[in-house]
Scaffold this motif. Structure first.
Motif, PDB file in Angstrom:
ATOM      1  N   LEU A 266       0.851  -1.192   0.000  1.00 29.22           N
ATOM      2  CA  LEU A 266       0.000   0.000   0.000  1.00 29.22           C
ATOM      3  C   LEU A 266       0.885   1.240   0.000  1.00 29.22           C
ATOM      4  CD1 LEU A 266      -3.009   1.014   0.298  1.00 29.22           C
ATOM      5  CD2 LEU A 266      -2.448   1.330   2.722  1.00 29.22           C
ATOM      6  N   SER A 267       0.635   2.142  -0.962  1.00 25.73           N
ATOM      7  CA  SER A 267       1.369   3.398  -1.057  1.00 25.73           C
ATOM      8  C   SER A 267       0.397   4.557  -1.107  1.00 25.73           C
ATOM      9  CB  SER A 267       2.250   3.401  -2.310  1.00 25.73           C
ATOM     10  OG  SER A 267       1.435   3.418  -3.475  1.00 25.73           O
ATOM     11  N   GLN A 268       0.923   5.774  -1.033  1.00 24.96           N
ATOM     12  CA  GLN A 268       0.088   6.960  -1.161  1.00 24.96           C
ATOM     13  C   GLN A 268      -0.624   6.966  -2.514  1.00 24.96           C
ATOM     14  OE1 GLN A 268      -0.650   9.344   0.936  1.00 24.96           O
ATOM     15  NE2 GLN A 268       0.929   9.423   2.510  1.00 24.96           N
ATOM     16  N   LEU A 269       0.061   6.480  -3.549  1.00 23.88           N
ATOM     17  CA  LEU A 269      -0.544   6.434  -4.880  1.00 23.88           C
ATOM     18  C   LEU A 269      -1.765   5.520  -4.899  1.00 23.88           C
ATOM     19  CD1 LEU A 269      -0.335   7.342  -7.823  1.00 23.88           C
ATOM     20  CD2 LEU A 269       1.145   5.373  -8.255  1.00 23.88           C
ATOM     21  N   ASP A 270      -1.699   4.393  -4.194  1.00 29.12           N
ATOM     22  CA  ASP A 270      -2.851   3.491  -4.113  1.00 29.12           C
ATOM     23  C   ASP A 270      -4.043   4.196  -3.460  1.00 29.12           C
ATOM     24  OD1 ASP A 270      -1.593   1.181  -5.222  1.00 29.12           O
ATOM     25  OD2 ASP A 270      -0.559   0.864  -3.317  1.00 29.12           O
ATOM     26  N   VAL A 271      -3.765   4.968  -2.417  1.00 25.60           N
ATOM     27  CA  VAL A 271      -4.841   5.664  -1.709  1.00 25.60           C
ATOM     28  C   VAL A 271      -5.443   6.754  -2.594  1.00 25.60           C
ATOM     29  CG1 VAL A 271      -5.413   7.055   0.310  1.00 25.60           C
ATOM     30  CG2 VAL A 271      -3.797   5.160   0.532  1.00 25.60           C
ATOM     31  N   GLU A 272      -4.585   7.512  -3.271  1.00 24.37           N
ATOM     32  CA  GLU A 272      -5.092   8.568  -4.166  1.00 24.37           C
ATOM     33  C   GLU A 272      -5.963   7.977  -5.270  1.00 24.37           C
ATOM     34  OE1 GLU A 272      -1.627  10.588  -5.505  1.00 24.37           O
ATOM     35  OE2 GLU A 272      -1.067  11.299  -3.496  1.00 24.37           O
ATOM     36  N   ARG A 273      -5.543   6.839  -5.808  1.00 17.81           N
ATOM     37  CA  ARG A 273      -6.335   6.183  -6.849  1.00 17.81           C
ATOM     38  C   ARG A 273      -7.681   5.727  -6.293  1.00 17.81           C
ATOM     39  NH1 ARG A 273      -2.733   2.858  -8.592  1.00 17.81           N
ATOM     40  NH2 ARG A 273      -3.251   1.175  -7.154  1.00 17.81           N
ATOM     41  N   ALA A 274      -7.678   5.227  -5.064  1.00 14.26           N
ATOM     42  CA  ALA A 274      -8.926   4.774  -4.444  1.00 14.26           C
ATOM     43  C   ALA A 274      -9.904   5.931  -4.268  1.00 14.26           C
ATOM     44  CB  ALA A 274      -8.622   4.122  -3.089  1.00 14.26           C
ATOM     45  N   ILE A 275      -9.379   7.097  -3.861  1.00 14.73           N
ATOM     46  CA  ILE A 275     -10.243   8.262  -3.682  1.00 14.73           C
ATOM     47  C   ILE A 275     -10.845   8.696  -5.011  1.00 14.73           C
ATOM     48  CG2 ILE A 275     -10.275  10.699  -3.038  1.00 14.73           C
ATOM     49  CD1 ILE A 275      -8.118  10.043  -0.957  1.00 14.73           C
ATOM     50  N   GLU A 276     -10.030   8.740  -6.069  1.00 18.89           N
ATOM     51  CA  GLU A 276     -10.529   9.146  -7.389  1.00 18.89           C
ATOM     52  C   GLU A 276     -11.613   8.200  -7.889  1.00 18.89           C
ATOM     53  OE1 GLU A 276      -7.589   9.884 -10.315  1.00 18.89           O
ATOM     54  OE2 GLU A 276      -6.319  11.084  -8.992  1.00 18.89           O
ATOM     55  N   LEU A 277     -11.404   6.895  -7.717  1.00 18.20           N
ATOM     56  CA  LEU A 277     -12.401   5.929  -8.181  1.00 18.20           C
ATOM     57  C   LEU A 277     -13.657   5.978  -7.323  1.00 18.20           C
ATOM     58  CD1 LEU A 277     -10.090   2.884  -9.011  1.00 18.20           C
ATOM     59  CD2 LEU A 277     -11.153   4.490 -10.598  1.00 18.20           C
ATOM     60  N   ARG A 278     -13.480   6.254  -6.042  1.00 15.56           N
ATOM     61  CA  ARG A 278     -14.644   6.324  -5.162  1.00 15.56           C
ATOM     62  C   ARG A 278     -15.548   7.492  -5.556  1.00 15.56           C
ATOM     63  NH1 ARG A 278     -15.396   3.457   0.226  1.00 15.56           N
ATOM     64  NH2 ARG A 278     -17.320   4.368   1.001  1.00 15.56           N
ATOM     65  N   GLU A 279     -14.948   8.565  -6.038  1.00 20.23           N
ATOM     66  CA  GLU A 279     -15.738   9.724  -6.451  1.00 20.23           C
ATOM     67  C   GLU A 279     -16.573   9.444  -7.695  1.00 20.23           C
ATOM     68  OE1 GLU A 279     -12.815  12.733  -6.862  1.00 20.23           O
ATOM     69  OE2 GLU A 279     -12.739  13.210  -4.714  1.00 20.23           O
ATOM     70  N   LEU A 280     -16.262   8.351  -8.418  1.00 17.69           N
ATOM     71  CA  LEU A 280     -17.036   7.991  -9.603  1.00 17.69           C
ATOM     72  C   LEU A 280     -18.284   7.186  -9.255  1.00 17.69           C
ATOM     73  CD1 LEU A 280     -14.155   6.928 -12.037  1.00 17.69           C
ATOM     74  CD2 LEU A 280     -15.320   9.134 -11.897  1.00 17.69           C
ATOM     75  N   GLU A 281     -18.403   6.780  -7.987  1.00 13.53           N
ATOM     76  CA  GLU A 281     -19.569   5.993  -7.596  1.00 13.53           C
ATOM     77  C   GLU A 281     -20.845   6.829  -7.743  1.00 13.53           C
ATOM     78  OE1 GLU A 281     -19.513   3.477  -4.074  1.00 13.53           O
ATOM     79  OE2 GLU A 281     -17.445   4.124  -3.767  1.00 13.53           O
ATOM     80  N   PRO A 282     -21.935   6.227  -8.214  1.00 16.02           N
ATOM     81  CA  PRO A 282     -23.205   6.965  -8.293  1.00 16.02           C
ATOM     82  C   PRO A 282     -23.735   7.242  -6.905  1.00 16.02           C
ATOM     83  CG  PRO A 282     -23.559   4.641  -8.767  1.00 16.02           C
ATOM     84  CD  PRO A 282     -22.061   4.842  -8.683  1.00 16.02           C
ATOM     85  N   PRO A 283     -24.481   8.337  -6.735  1.00 16.41           N
ATOM     86  CA  PRO A 283     -25.058   8.623  -5.406  1.00 16.41           C
ATOM     87  C   PRO A 283     -26.026   7.529  -4.999  1.00 16.41           C
ATOM     88  CG  PRO A 283     -26.040  10.026  -7.089  1.00 16.41           C
ATOM     89  CD  PRO A 283     -24.894   9.312  -7.745  1.00 16.41           C
TER      90      PRO A 283
END
Length: 381
Positions: free
Chosen positions: A348-365
């Motif tokens: 787990l790196s900072q890059l993994d976390v940043e990617r997770a945040i970006e993908l999470r923002e694509l989730e539909p409400p």
């Protein structure tokens, strides 16, 4: 907050007490400032300065140490309350200005925990001043020391009650607002108050040439900004687990592998770190930085075990927001993710976390009445 910039000095009630290097930097400055105001402080205590023994600089140093002792008691009040209410405390660190209690799991009521520190400081301040008045005639040195300690605690308690995040009053304000508008909006409002007070402190510091007040304004402003970012980050990550977002391992690295082979695998698999495994458990980690430090012509002769450093582990079931605190420490650019028994399954790196945040923002409400769906990261170990 354990790193090369802090060192552990004690353990109280099972809570590690650390001192940050900035504490040692500011201590002589505070001692000098207190020494300069020695005469005025004595008169405030109702004691003629000539009746006090010892040079002003010695009193200044003693009062500076007393201030940090008061800060330690203040933070212990927060931490012990948190522990009694089911929270977990990683430690207390004394900083250049003030201190910080590192909570692994906060108690249910943040507002009451925030009030525990100022309440303790104010109670101690009142008690010390009362005791000082009893000894003012017979023991002027003791009376002055106790009186000034009381003043420091009263100032510490009152200052922390200002509704300016990240001070305790700001946390009480956030706790009150959270019930109506949620933690993110409440934190933003409390942080605005904090930044506003920081600007006022800075202006007063410039007008009065008070360097200490300027330092306080900087710490308050930076603390308000950092806390607001931290809460927004926690909201973005939610309850994501480390195993959901970690980069999975496709193969293991042995201590006997050459750095030439390691570098080749890093290029092919686009990784910057590998755990070194021996007998089914992690014995270290090799990073791209460690490989680059060895000249290319020697990498065929140097083994991974020779350059591996101690690995920092994270369980796949840990929350990502908790792992972030470890990732932020020097010497832990990547965590090795393990499952039961210590078997490594990813990094787990900072890059993994940043990617997770970006993908999470694509989730539909979320749709009203719909069953909750699984998070989009399904690489559970």
């Amino acid at each position: 907050m354990g790193s090369r910039t802090t060192f552990r000095v004690a353990t109280i009630g099972g809570i590690p007490i650390r001192i940050h290097v900035t504490f040692l930097i500011v201590l002589p400055f505070l001692a000098f400032s207190f020494g300069q105001s020695f005469v005025g402080a004595a008169r405030l205590a109702g004691i003629p300065p000539e009746r006090l023994g010892g040079p002003p600089w010695a009193w200044g140093l003693a009062l500076a140490v007393a201030l940090f002792a008061s800060v330690l008691v203040h933070e212990l009040a927060h931490s012990l309350y948190a522990v009694r209410r089911g929270g977990k405390v990683r430690g207390i660190t004394l900083l250049m200005i003030g201190g910080v209690s590192e909570l692994a799991a906060p108690p249910r009521s943040e507002a009451l925990m925030a009030l525990a520190g100022p309440a303790t400081s104010l109670a101690l301040g009142g008690a010390f001043i009362g005791v000082a008045r009893l000894f003012r005639g017979e023991l002027p040195n003791v009376s002055f020391a106790v009186f000034y300690l009381g003043q420091l605690n009263l100032w510490l308690g009152a200052f922390n009650l200002l509704p300016a995040f990240p001070m305790d009053g700001g946390r009480v304000l956030r706790g009150a607002l959270t019930r109506r508008m949620g933690p993110v909006r409440a934190t933003r409002i409390a942080a605005r108050f904090g930044r506003g007070f920081a600007v006022v402190f800075a202006m007063l510091g410039f007008l009065t040439a008070n360097v200490l007040l300027l330092l306080v304004s900087f710490v308050v402003y930076a603390g308000a900004e950092g806390e607001a970012r931290d809460v927004e980050l926690r909201a973005a990550l939610g309850d994501l687990r480390v195993g959901d977002v970690a980069s999975p391992l496709t193969s293991e690295l042995g201590a006997g592998d050459t750095l030439l082979a390691v570098a080749d695998r890093m290029r092919r698999e686009r990784r910057t770190a590998y755990p070194v495994v021996g007998e089914g458990r992690v014995v270290g980690i090799v990073t791209a930085h460690a490989v680059r430090r060895v000249p290319a012509e020697r990498r065929g002769d140097v083994l991974a075990g020779e350059v591996a450093r101690e690995a920092t582990l994270a369980a796949a079931s840990d929350r990502v927001v908790d792992a972030l605190h470890v990732l932020g420490r020097p010497g832990a650019p990547e965590l090795v993710v393990v499952v039961d028994g210590g078997r490594p399954v990813g990094t787990l790196s900072q890059l993994d976390v940043e990617r997770a945040i970006e993908l999470r923002e694509l989730e539909p409400p979320p749709v009203a009445g719909a069953a909750p769906h699984d998070a989009p990261f399904t690489r559970r170990a």
